[in-house]
Design an enzyme around this catalytic site. Structure first.
Site, PDB file in Angstrom:
ATOM      1  N   HIS A   1      24.557  32.940   5.676  1.00  0.00           N
ATOM      2  CA  HIS A   1      25.775  32.491   5.300  1.00  0.00           C
ATOM      3  C   HIS A   1      26.386  32.584   4.020  1.00  0.00           C
ATOM      4  CE1 HIS A   1      26.909  30.066   9.115  1.00  0.00           C
ATOM      5  NE2 HIS A   1      25.811  30.605   9.173  1.00  0.00           N
TER       6      HIS A   1
ATOM      7  N   THR B   1       9.991  27.064  21.413  1.00  0.00           N
ATOM      8  CA  THR B   1       9.024  27.035  20.124  1.00  0.00           C
ATOM      9  C   THR B   1       9.766  27.090  18.771  1.00  0.00           C
ATOM     10  OG1 THR B   1       8.460  29.600  20.504  1.00  0.00           O
ATOM     11  CG2 THR B   1       7.110  28.061  21.726  1.00  0.00           C
TER      12      THR B   1
ATOM     13  N   THR C   1      14.640  32.361  16.438  1.00  0.00           N
ATOM     14  CA  THR C   1      13.446  31.933  17.140  1.00  0.00           C
ATOM     15  C   THR C   1      12.767  30.596  16.282  1.00  0.00           C
ATOM     16  OG1 THR C   1      11.225  32.534  17.875  1.00  0.00           O
ATOM     17  CG2 THR C   1      12.014  33.306  15.595  1.00  0.00           C
TER      18      THR C   1
ATOM     19  N   ASP D   1      22.933  21.903  15.652  1.00  0.00           N
ATOM     20  CA  ASP D   1      23.372  20.216  15.582  1.00  0.00           C
ATOM     21  C   ASP D   1      24.818  20.298  15.733  1.00  0.00           C
ATOM     22  OD1 ASP D   1      22.606  17.902  14.757  1.00  0.00           O
ATOM     23  OD2 ASP D   1      22.849  18.180  12.594  1.00  0.00           O
TER      24      ASP D   1
HETATM   25  C1  HEM Z   1      25.926  36.963  15.582  1.00  0.00           C
HETATM   26  C2  HEM Z   1      25.700  36.278  14.496  1.00  0.00           C
HETATM   27  C3  HEM Z   1      25.607  34.803  14.349  1.00  0.00           C
HETATM   28  C4  HEM Z   1      26.075  33.660  14.902  1.00  0.00           C
HETATM   29  C5  HEM Z   1      27.307  33.753  15.735  1.00  0.00           C
HETATM   30  C6  HEM Z   1      25.164  32.629  14.631  1.00  0.00           C
HETATM   31  C7  HEM Z   1      25.652  31.231  15.090  1.00  0.00           C
HETATM   32  C8  HEM Z   1      24.895  30.008  14.653  1.00  0.00           C
HETATM   33  C9  HEM Z   1      25.093  28.681  15.058  1.00  0.00           C
HETATM   34  C10 HEM Z   1      26.337  28.411  15.883  1.00  0.00           C
HETATM   35  C11 HEM Z   1      24.179  28.023  14.637  1.00  0.00           C
HETATM   36  C12 HEM Z   1      24.008  26.354  14.867  1.00  0.00           C
HETATM   37  C13 HEM Z   1      24.447  25.691  13.924  1.00  0.00           C
HETATM   38  C14 HEM Z   1      24.490  24.159  13.999  1.00  0.00           C
HETATM   39  O1  HEM Z   1      24.951  24.022  14.929  1.00  0.00           O
HETATM   40  O2  HEM Z   1      24.028  23.620  13.129  1.00  0.00           O
HETATM   41  C15 HEM Z   1      23.137  28.775  14.129  1.00  0.00           C
HETATM   42  C16 HEM Z   1      22.007  28.412  13.568  1.00  0.00           C
HETATM   43  C17 HEM Z   1      21.135  28.966  12.983  1.00  0.00           C
HETATM   44  N1  HEM Z   1      21.112  30.489  12.533  1.00  0.00           N
HETATM   45 FE1  HEM Z   1      22.738  31.554  13.238  1.00  0.00          FE
HETATM   46  N2  HEM Z   1      24.060  32.971  14.051  1.00  0.00           N
HETATM   47  C18 HEM Z   1      24.419  34.110  13.735  1.00  0.00           C
HETATM   48  C19 HEM Z   1      23.230  34.976  12.942  1.00  0.00           C
HETATM   49  C20 HEM Z   1      22.262  34.580  12.403  1.00  0.00           C
HETATM   50  C21 HEM Z   1      21.594  35.350  11.369  1.00  0.00           C
HETATM   51  C22 HEM Z   1      21.891  36.814  11.094  1.00  0.00           C
HETATM   52  C23 HEM Z   1      20.496  34.449  10.821  1.00  0.00           C
HETATM   53  C24 HEM Z   1      19.587  34.559   9.624  1.00  0.00           C
HETATM   54  C25 HEM Z   1      19.120  35.769   9.108  1.00  0.00           C
HETATM   55  C26 HEM Z   1      20.810  33.270  11.461  1.00  0.00           C
HETATM   56  C27 HEM Z   1      20.191  32.185  11.227  1.00  0.00           C
HETATM   57  C28 HEM Z   1      20.176  30.972  11.687  1.00  0.00           C
HETATM   58  C29 HEM Z   1      19.053  29.706  11.576  1.00  0.00           C
HETATM   59  C30 HEM Z   1      18.208  29.841  10.947  1.00  0.00           C
HETATM   60  C31 HEM Z   1      19.773  28.570  12.389  1.00  0.00           C
HETATM   61  C32 HEM Z   1      19.313  27.344  12.547  1.00  0.00           C
HETATM   62  C33 HEM Z   1      19.694  26.189  11.522  1.00  0.00           C
HETATM   63  C34 HEM Z   1      18.975  25.172  12.018  1.00  0.00           C
HETATM   64  O3  HEM Z   1      17.998  24.774  12.581  1.00  0.00           O
HETATM   65  O4  HEM Z   1      19.535  24.189  11.157  1.00  0.00           O
HETATM   66  N3  HEM Z   1      21.826  33.361  12.384  1.00  0.00           N
HETATM   67  N4  HEM Z   1      23.505  30.173  14.287  1.00  0.00           N
END
Ligand code: HEM
Ligand code: NAG
Ligand code: NAG
Length: 354
Positions: free
Chosen positions: A73, A217, A196, A201
């Site tokens: 972000h 996992t 993965t 949340d």
């Molecule tokens: C198509 C693009 C992406 C979208 C629309 C997206 C959307 C989201 C959403 C909605 C969540 C859940 C957030 C929550 O409810 O707290 C999430 C979690 C997460 N995203 Fe993405 N994401 C994208 C790409 C990425 C990229 C490129 C990364 C990292 C390089 C990433 C890493 C993560 C991680 C690690 C979580 C888990 C956070 C947690 O467990 O607290 N995401 N993402």
């Protein structure tokens, strides 16, 4: 050129090589750690501090997942036409402006958790965010050892709004947003390997006590995310009708609409990560390095990758969750059949919250 001219040129080249070899001699830090570049010594106390006090003693848990999400972000906050400083720490420096952006819902938790570490140590917010992400990922078995470059200047302005993709955005607009920031569709798939080790949340407000994983996992860096996103969706972990969420194949699992739409668009690339740990690691590592350098001048940074711990290895093959088989695969890649995987033995289980 005369013979003697040529031989003195060769001698001169040899001398240059020798002095290069001398300048990459390893440095020993005050705490006894050795690194390629002495400028990286400042990172060891920070490493120890965050492993103990941010990551609960080296776990691949919630703070690691959130820290990885924060690397994205912060870094994606750049557009050639609209500005933003990319991986510059603006999400921390200008948190009052950026955390209220809709796509940053929930990011305030980790921003507030990281701020005291930035204040305590002599490191820019942009460096800290990427460093914490790389160190955090090293706690996840199966992950690649991410690279880290040190020396990002302080952010001078907040990122503009609408640089971070939303799970309900169309696949066209998601891929266009990434392309605008310099990422190909294949790199988007590689970056999404991050899901993965991830949970949601804030997607389903009715499941407010726990966090709902994206694969079965969430504390290991394996290819189950790529397996399970190809399985037919059958239910919601909470209620239907949440923006950005579609049905998942397992009780307790969250599937983002964005992941469900990027998969068929990139079908063979997506499938190629299934049960290919070396590709999963190398593609994610390369894409994460690029992400960590968005809008930064790499030539002015110091390569401190040797400070990042080596992640534990993982010896698990990709598998179908109990009760599911090849018949549940919604095959989108026409060129290559889905890899042969075994099904977990035992009764069908739900994915526990994290
Ligand atoms: C198509 C693009 C992406 C979208 C629309 C997206 C959307 C989201 C959403 C909605 C969540 C859940 C957030 C929550 O409810 O707290 C999430 C979690 C997460 N995203 Fe993405 N994401 C994208 C790409 C990425 C990229 C490129 C990364 C990292 C390089 C990433 C890493 C993560 C991680 C690690 C979580 C888990 C956070 C947690 O467990 O607290 N995401 N993402
Ligand atoms: C903080 O780090 C900078 C390099 O980023 C260095 O020039 C400066 O001397 C450091 N300050 C302290 C108090 O260590
Ligand atoms: C894993 O991916 C690499 C790199 O794309 C490829 O060369 C290799 O053949 C793949 N291995 C398997 C078993 O599919």
């Amino acid at each position: 050129m005369t013979f003697s001219g040529l031989s003195s040129l060769i001698l001169a080249l040899g001398a240059v090589q020798l002095s290069n070899a001398a300048s990459i001699k390893r440095a020993t830090c005050a705490d006894g750690n050795t690194v390629t570049n002495a400028a990286c010594c400042v990172l060891f106390p920070i490493l120890e501090d965050i492993q103990t006090n941010l990551f609960d003693g080296g776990e691949c848990g919630e703070e690691v997942h959130e820290s990885l999400r924060l690397t994205f972000h912060d870094a994606i906050g750049f557009s050639p036409s609209r500005g933003g400083g990319g991986a510059d720490g603006s999400l921390i420096t200008f948190s009052e402006i950026e955390t209220p952006f809709h796509a940053n819902l929930g990011i305030d938790e980790i921003v507030e958790a990281q701020k005291p570490f930035v204040a305590k140590h002599n490191i820019s917010a942009g460096d800290f965010i990427q460093f914490a992400g790389a160190v955090g990922v090293s706690n996840c078995p199966g992950a690649p050892r991410l690279q880290f470059f040190l020396g990002r200047p302080d952010a001078v302005a907040p990122a503009p709004d609408l640089t971070v993709p939303e799970p309900f955005d169309s696949v066209d607009s998601i891929l266009a947003r990434f392309a605008d920031a310099g990422f190909s569709p294949a790199e988007v798939v590689a970056l999404l390997a991050s899901h993965t080790i991830a949970a949601a949340d804030n997607v389903d407000p009715t499941v407010f006590t726990d966090r709902t994983p994206f694969d079965s996992t969430p504390s290991v860096f394996d290819s189950q995310f790529f397996v399970e996103t190809q399985l037919r969706g059958t239910s919601f972990p909470g209620t239907a009708g949440n923006q950005g969420e579609v049905e998942s194949p397992l009780r307790g699992e969250m599937r983002l609409q964005s992941d469900s739409e990027v998969y068929p668009r990139t079908a063979c690339e997506w499938q190629s990560f299934v049960n290919n740990q070396s590709k999963l690691q190398s593609a994610f590592k390369a894409a994460m390095l690029k992400l960590s350098l968005v809008a930064q001048d790499k030539s002015k940074l110091v390569d401190c990758s040797d400070v990042i711990p080596v992640p534990p290895t993982l010896n698990a093959a990709a598998h179908f969750p109990a009760g599911l088989t090849k018949n549940d695969v919604e095959q989108a890649c026409a060129a290559t059949p889905f890899p042969a995987l075994t099904t977990d033995p035992g009764p069908v289980t739900a994915v526990p919250p994290v």
